[in-house]
Design a protein around this motif. Structure first.
Motif, mmCIF file in Angstrom:
data_model
loop_
_atom_site.group_PDB
_atom_site.id
_atom_site.type_symbol
_atom_site.label_atom_id
_atom_site.label_comp_id
_atom_site.label_asym_id
_atom_site.label_seq_id
_atom_site.Cartn_x
_atom_site.Cartn_y
_atom_site.Cartn_z
ATOM 1 N N PRO A 100 49.590 -20.071 -68.127
ATOM 2 C CA PRO A 100 50.201 -21.330 -68.545
ATOM 3 C C PRO A 100 51.464 -21.531 -67.704
ATOM 4 N N ILE A 101 51.934 -22.763 -67.657
ATOM 5 C CA ILE A 101 53.253 -22.967 -67.052
ATOM 6 C C ILE A 101 54.232 -23.016 -68.220
ATOM 7 N N TYR A 102 55.356 -22.366 -68.061
ATOM 8 C CA TYR A 102 56.243 -22.102 -69.197
ATOM 9 C C TYR A 102 57.300 -23.171 -69.364
ATOM 10 N N TYR A 103 57.563 -23.534 -70.613
ATOM 11 C CA TYR A 103 58.644 -24.466 -70.894
ATOM 12 C C TYR A 103 59.950 -23.825 -70.476
ATOM 13 N N VAL A 104 60.786 -24.643 -69.885
ATOM 14 C CA VAL A 104 62.063 -24.090 -69.422
ATOM 15 C C VAL A 104 63.184 -24.324 -70.436
ATOM 16 N N PRO B 150 62.805 -16.332 -70.184
ATOM 17 C CA PRO B 150 61.517 -15.650 -70.286
ATOM 18 C C PRO B 150 61.583 -14.455 -71.236
ATOM 19 N N HIS B 151 60.499 -14.222 -71.979
ATOM 20 C CA HIS B 151 60.442 -13.038 -72.846
ATOM 21 C C HIS B 151 59.114 -12.313 -72.671
ATOM 22 N N ILE B 152 58.879 -11.336 -73.499
ATOM 23 C CA ILE B 152 57.723 -10.456 -73.279
ATOM 24 C C ILE B 152 56.392 -11.213 -73.340
ATOM 25 N N GLY B 153 56.336 -12.284 -74.159
ATOM 26 C CA GLY B 153 55.093 -13.070 -74.241
ATOM 27 C C GLY B 153 54.724 -13.663 -72.888
ATOM 28 N N HIS B 154 55.721 -14.160 -72.175
ATOM 29 C CA HIS B 154 55.468 -14.738 -70.849
ATOM 30 C C HIS B 154 55.067 -13.647 -69.860
ATOM 31 N N THR C 131 56.365 -23.418 -63.977
ATOM 32 C CA THR C 131 57.141 -23.892 -65.126
ATOM 33 C C THR C 131 56.827 -25.344 -65.479
ATOM 34 N N ASP C 132 56.884 -25.592 -66.785
ATOM 35 C CA ASP C 132 56.572 -26.879 -67.402
ATOM 36 C C ASP C 132 57.932 -27.498 -67.741
ATOM 37 N N GLU C 133 58.333 -28.520 -67.018
ATOM 38 C CA GLU C 133 59.748 -28.899 -67.052
ATOM 39 C C GLU C 133 60.072 -30.246 -67.683
ATOM 40 N N VAL D 154 53.790 -34.897 -72.235
ATOM 41 C CA VAL D 154 54.038 -33.680 -71.455
ATOM 42 C C VAL D 154 52.775 -32.821 -71.259
ATOM 43 N N TRP D 155 51.841 -32.846 -72.199
ATOM 44 C CA TRP D 155 50.637 -32.023 -72.003
ATOM 45 C C TRP D 155 49.689 -32.613 -70.960
ATOM 46 N N LEU D 156 49.623 -33.934 -70.896
ATOM 47 C CA LEU D 156 48.783 -34.547 -69.858
ATOM 48 C C LEU D 156 49.384 -34.220 -68.485
ATOM 49 N N VAL E 286 45.520 -18.022 -71.278
ATOM 50 C CA VAL E 286 46.506 -18.705 -72.133
ATOM 51 C C VAL E 286 46.724 -17.900 -73.409
ATOM 52 N N GLY E 287 47.770 -18.254 -74.166
ATOM 53 C CA GLY E 287 47.967 -17.647 -75.481
ATOM 54 C C GLY E 287 47.146 -18.404 -76.516
ATOM 55 N N LYS E 288 46.876 -17.739 -77.630
ATOM 56 C CA LYS E 288 45.986 -18.332 -78.639
ATOM 57 C C LYS E 288 46.519 -19.663 -79.185
ATOM 58 N N ASP E 289 47.843 -19.828 -79.168
ATOM 59 C CA ASP E 289 48.441 -21.050 -79.722
ATOM 60 C C ASP E 289 48.170 -22.289 -78.884
ATOM 61 N N ILE E 290 47.790 -22.107 -77.632
ATOM 62 C CA ILE E 290 47.574 -23.298 -76.803
ATOM 63 C C ILE E 290 46.118 -23.402 -76.336
ATOM 64 N N LEU E 291 45.243 -22.776 -77.103
ATOM 65 C CA LEU E 291 43.820 -22.819 -76.756
ATOM 66 C C LEU E 291 43.256 -24.233 -76.928
ATOM 67 N N ALA F 56 41.854 -16.782 -74.325
ATOM 68 C CA ALA F 56 43.073 -16.795 -75.143
ATOM 69 C C ALA F 56 43.440 -15.382 -75.574
ATOM 70 N N HIS F 57 44.651 -14.962 -75.235
ATOM 71 C CA HIS F 57 45.111 -13.639 -75.688
ATOM 72 C C HIS F 57 45.924 -13.793 -76.971
ATOM 73 N N GLY F 58 46.227 -12.655 -77.584
ATOM 74 C CA GLY F 58 46.953 -12.664 -78.851
ATOM 75 C C GLY F 58 48.455 -12.640 -78.662
ATOM 76 N N TRP F 59 49.137 -12.423 -79.746
ATOM 77 C CA TRP F 59 50.599 -12.442 -79.732
ATOM 78 C C TRP F 59 51.180 -11.066 -80.015
ATOM 79 N N TRP F 60 52.337 -10.826 -79.412
ATOM 80 C CA TRP F 60 53.084 -9.588 -79.650
ATOM 81 C C TRP F 60 54.043 -9.756 -80.823
ATOM 82 N N THR F 61 54.180 -8.685 -81.582
ATOM 83 C CA THR F 61 55.273 -8.601 -82.541
ATOM 84 C C THR F 61 56.208 -7.492 -82.039
HETATM 85 N N1 MSP Z 1 54.275 -25.275 -71.546
HETATM 86 C C1 MSP Z 1 53.231 -24.874 -72.407
HETATM 87 C C2 MSP Z 1 52.007 -24.468 -71.626
HETATM 88 C C3 MSP Z 1 51.464 -25.488 -70.693
HETATM 89 S S1 MSP Z 1 50.098 -24.925 -69.787
HETATM 90 C C4 MSP Z 1 49.526 -26.260 -68.985
HETATM 91 C C5 MSP Z 1 53.706 -23.721 -73.281
HETATM 92 N N2 MSP Z 1 54.747 -23.036 -72.860
HETATM 93 S S2 MSP Z 1 55.478 -21.863 -73.656
HETATM 94 O O1 MSP Z 1 56.528 -21.440 -72.801
HETATM 95 O O2 MSP Z 1 55.848 -22.295 -74.948
HETATM 96 O O3 MSP Z 1 54.474 -20.728 -73.951
HETATM 97 C C6 MSP Z 1 53.695 -20.175 -72.985
HETATM 98 C C7 MSP Z 1 52.876 -18.998 -73.407
HETATM 99 O O4 MSP Z 1 53.642 -17.950 -73.968
HETATM 100 C C8 MSP Z 1 51.788 -19.321 -74.401
HETATM 101 O O5 MSP Z 1 50.558 -18.920 -73.816
HETATM 102 C C9 MSP Z 1 52.117 -18.465 -75.594
HETATM 103 O O6 MSP Z 1 50.971 -17.990 -76.223
HETATM 104 C C10 MSP Z 1 52.879 -17.334 -74.964
HETATM 105 N N3 MSP Z 1 53.684 -16.611 -75.944
HETATM 106 C C11 MSP Z 1 54.817 -17.028 -76.573
HETATM 107 N N4 MSP Z 1 55.209 -16.051 -77.435
HETATM 108 C C12 MSP Z 1 54.349 -15.000 -77.390
HETATM 109 C C13 MSP Z 1 54.281 -13.726 -77.984
HETATM 110 N N5 MSP Z 1 55.149 -13.302 -78.893
HETATM 111 N N6 MSP Z 1 53.279 -12.891 -77.585
HETATM 112 C C14 MSP Z 1 52.379 -13.261 -76.605
HETATM 113 N N7 MSP Z 1 52.425 -14.450 -76.041
HETATM 114 C C15 MSP Z 1 53.326 -15.392 -76.481
HETATM 115 O O7 MSP Z 1 53.103 -23.479 -74.299
#
Ligand code: MSP
Length: 497
Positions: A11-15, A19-23, A50-52, A224-226, A251-256, A280-285
């Motif tokens: 995925p491209i990450y929101y800025v 960044p954290h471990i999920g990214h 990055t998704d800006e 923003v998603w389009l 991608v993460g499961k939340d954005i499947l 889609a992968h899972g989430w870390w705690t």
């Molecule tokens: N900008 C959108 C993605 C657009 S793709 C065209 C977005 N960005 S995000 O920064 O919020 O999240 C990106 C990714 O981080 C997601 O895939 C989400 O699942 C992942 N994670 C966020 N927290 C997480 C954990 N604690 N563990 C694993 N992944 C996690 O969504």
């Protein structure tokens, strides 16, 4: 010329945030797969970025008292740094504020207008800025989004995408291409969502300005998603690129839902082939707790790598949990995992065999004699490693694929127990040379495989085996160790934590 291509994306990450471990996790997975395919002679393109745009980023910029462009420049840099410091081998880092991307999205918009898939109306309903998502009244739980995020009521003129029109085509897609949504366990939630009926999707906003303008109606910015989803095409120069269709979106499961409902519908409407799959992968705690900024328990992957070593963090994240499931981070599990599987198993094996070779075989690869059945078994297990890993990686069993390397290390350590080469030194040097040769070969193959996951340690190990150039998997059979070639000096690798 490589004729097999492989296009993989994160995925491209929101800025809005650091960044954290999920990214780091998603990029780690994509990097392992990308490296593995490159080593298998594929022409790989690995995309991240990055998704800006959007309301969430605009808000974060305001809070930081910065112009959104300056703000996104700064945070995007942190994501770039994450990729560099964790050795992620991306081929391109896209930013949605890139001119090329903005132009491409506007072209797509015009195409969707022309095909009759976009029309102007008015949106009245719920919106969550945190999720950048619209929710129907029926989806709310105690006045909040199903994700727990706050929602607000909005009423504004809006362009809509005729999502409803694509319901049957989407269901047909899921049926015809069973690997379009992975893992299997997540498919049902998407299929039942689409089966439940699709409403047209609001794809523009007028109540803020930080986004790509709607061509010909500049009061509106594109949803923003389009905007974001089309990064996967703008980055490679559009659908005529040799890399399209994409092989896998990780991608993460939340954005499947965005990737398996909206994305293929947008593409079909624009007349562009859909990707081959979405995983889609899972989430870390963290130590059993949900990770969130408000709990103050986010994990900084760079700090973690500074403390434990990049290679160890890379390995731990993918090995610790089955890809697709949720999992837990704890310091003790990281230490235990790395010590038992890398330090005590592979590191120890390498150190014993290489230093013995240096001291007792003139620091050269010895000449092997006749291979007995037990030698053949171990060598075969080693020569088959990549083939077995390939099967698991193609089905995204990443942890199990790494487990095969560990198993080979275990096998070699068991072999040592029944073939004590240091004892053969006294009365059977021929056997000693054979055993050492077999073990050096196994180390060579382990080193070659580890290049995909622990590139620094793998390189150090291969160097000690006298292999300087990063070997492709094809060299496993083509370039066996040659008796007489130099080994060492033995430098401990995979140190214990
Ligand atoms: N900008 C959108 C993605 C657009 S793709 C065209 C977005 N960005 S995000 O920064 O919020 O999240 C990106 C990714 O981080 C997601 O895939 C989400 O699942 C992942 N994670 C966020 N927290 C997480 C954990 N604690 N563990 C694993 N992944 C996690 O969504």
């Amino acid at each position: 010329m490589k004729n097999k291509k492989f296009f993989i994306t994160t995925p491209i990450y929101y800025v809005n945030d650091a960044p954290h471990i999920g990214h780091a996790y998603t990029n780690d997975a994509a990097d392992f797969i990308a490296r593995f395919y490159r080593l298998s002679d594929y022409d790989v393109f690995f995309l991240t970025g990055t998704d800006e745009h959007g309301q969430k980023v605009e808000k974060a910029a305001k809070k930081a008292n910065m112009h959104p462009q300056d703000f996104t420049n700064q945070v995007s840099e942190a994501f770039l740094k994450l990729n560099q410091s964790m050795n992620f081998s991306y081929d391109h880092f896209i930013r949605t504020t890139d001119q090329k991307h903005k132009q491409y999205v506007q072209e797509i918009w015009e195409r969707l207008v022309k095909s009759g898939d976009i029309y102007l109306s008015k949106y009245c309903g719920w919106y969550s800025v945190r999720d950048e998502a619209f929710y129907a009244e029926s989806e709310l739980v105690d006045g909040k989004a199903p994700t727990g995020a706050d929602v607000e009521w909005i009423e504004e003129p809006s362009y809509f995408f005729k999502l409803s029109k694509w319901q049957d085509k989407l269901l047909q897609l899921y049926q015809e291409y069973p690997d379009f949504i992975m893992p299997e366990s997540r498919k049902n939630e998407i299929v039942s969502f689409v089966n439940g009926g699709l409403q047209d999707l609001s794809v523009s906003r007028t109540s803020f300005t930080w986004g790509i303008k709607v061509p010909g109606d500049e009061k509106h910015v594109i949803y923003v998603w389009l905007d974001a989803l089309f990064n996967y095409l703008s980055a490679i120069g559009g659908e005529h690129s040799k890399y399209w269709p994409c092989d896998i979106h990780i991608v993460g499961k939340d954005i499947l839902r965005f990737h398996t409902v909206y994305w293929p519908a947008f593409l079909m409407a624009a007349g562009i082939p859909v990707p081959k799959g979405v995983f889609a992968h899972g989430w870390w705690t963290n130590e059993g707790q949900k990770i969130s900024k408000s709990l103050g328990n986010t994990i900084d992957p760079i700090k973690l790598s500074d403390e434990f070593g990049v290679d160890y963090v890379r390995y731990f994240m993918l090995r610790e949990i089955t890809f697709g499931n949720d999992g837990n981070y704890s310091r003790s599990s990281l230490i235990a995992r790395v010590n038992s599987e890398l330090a005590n198993n592979i590191g120890n094996l390498a150190q014993r065999v290489i230093s013995f070779t240096c001291n007792n075989c003139n620091a050269t690869v010895p000449n092997p004699g006749f291979f007995s059945e037990i030698d053949g078994n171990l060598l075969n297990a080693a020569y088959n490693l990549i083939e077995k890993m390939t099967i698991l990686i193609k089905s995204y069993n990443l942890s199990e694929a790494l487990g095969l390397i560990v198993r080979l290390g275990n096998h070699a350590n068991e072999y040592i127990s029944s073939n004590p080469f240091w004892e053969y030194k006294r009365n059977n040097t021929d056997r000693m040379y054979t055993v050492i040769y077999v073990l050096l070969e196994v180390l060579r193959i382990i080193g070659i495989a580890l290049q995909a996951i622990t590139p620094n340690y793998a390189k150090a190990m291969l160097t000690q085996l006298g292999i300087e150039q990063a070997p492709q998997f094809s060299s496993i059979i083509d370039a066996k160790l040659i008796p007489g070639s130099c080994i060492g000096p033995a430098v401990p690798i995979f140190n214990k934590l």
